[in-house]
Design a protein around this motif. Sequence first.
Motif, PDB file in Angstrom:
ATOM      1  N   MET A 152       0.840  -1.185   0.000  1.00  0.00           N
ATOM      2  CA  MET A 152       0.000   0.000   0.000  1.00  0.00           C
ATOM      3  C   MET A 152       0.886   1.251   0.000  1.00  0.00           C
ATOM      4  O   MET A 152       1.899   1.297   0.683  1.00  0.00           O
ATOM      5  N   THR A 153       0.505   2.277  -0.739  1.00  0.00           N
ATOM      6  CA  THR A 153       1.286   3.505  -0.814  1.00  0.00           C
ATOM      7  C   THR A 153       1.125   4.313   0.467  1.00  0.00           C
ATOM      8  O   THR A 153       0.256   4.066   1.295  1.00  0.00           O
ATOM      9  N   ASP A 154       2.012   5.324   0.617  1.00  0.00           N
ATOM     10  CA  ASP A 154       1.919   6.215   1.768  1.00  0.00           C
ATOM     11  C   ASP A 154       0.681   7.084   1.701  1.00  0.00           C
ATOM     12  O   ASP A 154       0.236   7.618   2.728  1.00  0.00           O
ATOM     13  N   ASP A 155       0.139   7.278   0.515  1.00  0.00           N
ATOM     14  CA  ASP A 155      -1.077   8.074   0.329  1.00  0.00           C
ATOM     15  C   ASP A 155      -2.165   7.190  -0.274  1.00  0.00           C
ATOM     16  O   ASP A 155      -2.449   7.250  -1.482  1.00  0.00           O
ATOM     17  N   PRO A 156      -2.775   6.339   0.546  1.00  0.00           N
ATOM     18  CA  PRO A 156      -3.772   5.420   0.005  1.00  0.00           C
ATOM     19  C   PRO A 156      -5.020   6.152  -0.465  1.00  0.00           C
ATOM     20  O   PRO A 156      -5.354   7.236   0.030  1.00  0.00           O
ATOM     21  N   THR A 157      -5.674   5.568  -1.434  1.00  0.00           N
ATOM     22  CA  THR A 157      -6.979   6.056  -1.854  1.00  0.00           C
ATOM     23  C   THR A 157      -8.023   5.442  -0.923  1.00  0.00           C
ATOM     24  O   THR A 157      -8.117   4.226  -0.808  1.00  0.00           O
ATOM     25  N   VAL A 158      -8.772   6.301  -0.251  1.00  0.00           N
ATOM     26  CA  VAL A 158      -9.693   5.867   0.797  1.00  0.00           C
ATOM     27  C   VAL A 158     -11.126   6.212   0.403  1.00  0.00           C
ATOM     28  O   VAL A 158     -11.392   7.319  -0.083  1.00  0.00           O
ATOM     29  N   ILE A 159     -12.019   5.276   0.614  1.00  0.00           N
ATOM     30  CA  ILE A 159     -13.448   5.577   0.556  1.00  0.00           C
ATOM     31  C   ILE A 159     -13.993   5.410   1.965  1.00  0.00           C
ATOM     32  O   ILE A 159     -13.641   4.460   2.678  1.00  0.00           O
ATOM     33  N   ALA A 160     -14.781   6.377   2.412  1.00  0.00           N
ATOM     34  CA  ALA A 160     -15.337   6.350   3.761  1.00  0.00           C
ATOM     35  C   ALA A 160     -16.820   6.667   3.694  1.00  0.00           C
ATOM     36  O   ALA A 160     -17.265   7.399   2.803  1.00  0.00           O
ATOM     37  N   PHE A 161     -17.547   6.115   4.644  1.00  0.00           N
ATOM     38  CA  PHE A 161     -18.986   6.397   4.684  1.00  0.00           C
ATOM     39  C   PHE A 161     -19.502   6.275   6.104  1.00  0.00           C
ATOM     40  O   PHE A 161     -18.906   5.614   6.962  1.00  0.00           O
ATOM     41  N   ASP A 162     -20.639   6.933   6.336  1.00  0.00           N
ATOM     42  CA  ASP A 162     -21.235   6.961   7.675  1.00  0.00           C
ATOM     43  C   ASP A 162     -22.737   7.137   7.551  1.00  0.00           C
ATOM     44  O   ASP A 162     -23.204   8.038   6.856  1.00  0.00           O
ATOM     45  N   THR A 163     -23.490   6.261   8.219  1.00  0.00           N
ATOM     46  CA  THR A 163     -24.947   6.378   8.252  1.00  0.00           C
ATOM     47  C   THR A 163     -25.438   6.253   9.691  1.00  0.00           C
ATOM     48  O   THR A 163     -26.520   5.731   9.936  1.00  0.00           O
ATOM     49  N   SER A 164     -24.651   6.754  10.640  1.00  0.00           N
ATOM     50  CA  SER A 164     -25.050   6.657  12.039  1.00  0.00           C
ATOM     51  C   SER A 164     -26.101   7.680  12.430  1.00  0.00           C
ATOM     52  O   SER A 164     -26.681   7.604  13.514  1.00  0.00           O
ATOM     53  N   GLY A 165     -26.354   8.649  11.561  1.00  0.00           N
ATOM     54  CA  GLY A 165     -27.378   9.656  11.796  1.00  0.00           C
ATOM     55  C   GLY A 165     -28.353   9.702  10.638  1.00  0.00           C
ATOM     56  O   GLY A 165     -28.325   8.838   9.752  1.00  0.00           O
ATOM     57  N   PRO A 166     -29.215  10.708  10.587  1.00  0.00           N
ATOM     58  CA  PRO A 166     -30.237  10.796   9.536  1.00  0.00           C
ATOM     59  C   PRO A 166     -29.672  11.299   8.215  1.00  0.00           C
ATOM     60  O   PRO A 166     -30.089  12.320   7.685  1.00  0.00           O
ATOM     61  N   ARG A 167     -28.680  10.575   7.705  1.00  0.00           N
ATOM     62  CA  ARG A 167     -28.027  10.990   6.466  1.00  0.00           C
ATOM     63  C   ARG A 167     -27.185   9.848   5.913  1.00  0.00           C
ATOM     64  O   ARG A 167     -26.864   8.898   6.635  1.00  0.00           O
ATOM     65  N   CYS A 168     -26.817   9.969   4.656  1.00  0.00           N
ATOM     66  CA  CYS A 168     -25.783   9.141   4.049  1.00  0.00           C
ATOM     67  C   CYS A 168     -24.619  10.078   3.738  1.00  0.00           C
ATOM     68  O   CYS A 168     -24.779  11.024   2.967  1.00  0.00           O
TER      69      CYS A 168
END
Length: 220
Positions: free
Chosen positions: A1-17
């Motif tokens: 893995m590179t020092d600058d990885p490509t990251v996808i993140a997500f959160d649905t812990s509240g009333p949103r995506c």
Amino acid sequence: MTDDPTVIAFDTSGPRCAGALLIGDRIITRTDDMARGQAEHLMPMLEEMLAKEGLVWADIDVIGVGTGPGNFTGIRMSVAAARGLALGLNKPAVGVSVLEAQAFGTSGPILSTAAAPRDMVYAQRFTDGWPESEPVFTDLTGALAVAGPDDVTVLGDMAPILLAAHGLPTGPQAVSVIEGIALLAADPIYRMDHPERPAPLYLRPADAAPARDAPPTIIP
């Protein structure tokens, strides 16, 4: 893995995506407010974000996911999605609490808060972005105890209430919660300190369960 990885993140812990893509030193975010329907909305939203940047799932190096505290159903759904993606892509998935993501990049003592049902509070104290206490589910008095006797700046949903009721100063976040999740997931030291698979952060019993019942768990 590179020092600058490509990251996808997500959160649905509240009333949103909420979703984020971290590509080098660029971060692209999207937040779709919605009280329900996150399960059907999440994956198409993430695929739209990838396509807009000319990426496919195979380009992702790390998956970041918000683990709560918050809505039980939303947390379970996101954590399950992150685990499934990690398995299918053979890439690491990193769980990040909302309270920790909210404190990312801050300096000095911080009380990171989130609103909980029935006028309760989720709270955790940080200094320079590092946790100094465990996250708790408490009332306003308990949140003050977590804040401690010294000067502390309050972030999050409960900041205006703690300012009005108790005079605690409030301050802006360094980054949004979804940005904090992505940035922490990209940090190799954070990943090393969190090698386990993401799991929901439950700080209170489920609403449908009697108070004596333990919070719901997820199979390791």
